[in-house]
Design an enzyme around this catalytic site. Sequence first.
Site: not given
Ligand code: SAM
Length: 212
Positions: A43, A68, A117, A121, A153, A193-195
Site C-alpha cells: 500500500e 508512507e 493526496d 493544481k 472520495d 481511516e479516510y474512508e
Molecule cells: N491511505 C490512508 C487512508 O486512506 O486513510 C491515508 C490517506 S492520506 C490522505 C494520504 C497519505 O499518503 C498520507 O499519509 C501521505 O503522507 C501519504 N503520501 C502522500 N504522497 C506520498 C508519496 N509520494 N509517497 C509516500 N506516501 C505518500
Amino acid sequence: MRLRNIAGSRDVIAESPLVVHEPEKAKGKWKEIFKNDHPLRIEIGMGKGKFIYELAEKNPEVNYIGIEKYSSVLLRALQKMEEAPLPNLLFIRMDAEEIAEVFGREEVDRIYLNFSDPWPKDRHAKRRLPSKGFLARYDQFLKKEGVLEFKTDNKALFDFALAQLPEAGWEALQVTYDLHHDDRMKEGNIMTEYEEKFSSKGNPIYKYIIKR
Ligand code: SAM
C-alpha cells in the site's frame, strides 16, 4: 519498550525492526526478507496503517508492505504493530517517487492506493499517485497479471485517474462510483481511516481495479 513514550519519530523509526531501512538494498530480495515465498502486496501512502494492518491480519499467507512518506504518520502504524505484531507486515518510510528502486521486476502482485493526496493544481498533477508517471513506475515491478486497486472520495482525482489509463497502457477491470452500495465490489472491503471519515459524512467512495 513502549513506543508512545519516546519522543522523536525519526529516532523511533530508525531503531524499529518493523521498518526496512535502506529498502533499495532489498530490491529483488523481498522473499529473503520475509523468509518465505508468499505473494507480496503493497500500500502506497498508507497513513496510519489501519487498512494494511487489517488486510495482513486476515491474510497470513500474503506478505504486505506499507509505504508512507512521513515519519510522524508512520509512527502511528508502528504503535499499533507494537500492541499485536504481525510477521507478514513491514513498513518503509519513503517518497513513492523512488519506488521503482525498491522492488524488482515481477516482485509485487498487488498495489493499493487509498485516498491518495489529490494535488488539485494542474502543475502538481505529476505528484498524484495514480498519474501515468507513477503507473509507469508501478509497471516496472508489478507482476504481469498483477492489479492495482484505488479508492478515493475525490471525484476530480478519480476522473483524472481513469483518464490516465489508456495513455499509460492500463485498463479498468472493475469500476464503481459508489463502493459501499456496489454488491460485487464492496465484498470484503476493508475501510481505511479516510474512508471511515468521509463515508460517515455521506460521501460516495469511488474505486477502480486496473491491470495492464
Ligand atoms: N491511505 C490512508 C487512508 O486512506 O486513510 C491515508 C490517506 S492520506 C490522505 C494520504 C497519505 O499518503 C498520507 O499519509 C501521505 O503522507 C501519504 N503520501 C502522500 N504522497 C506520498 C508519496 N509520494 N509517497 C509516500 N506516501 C505518500
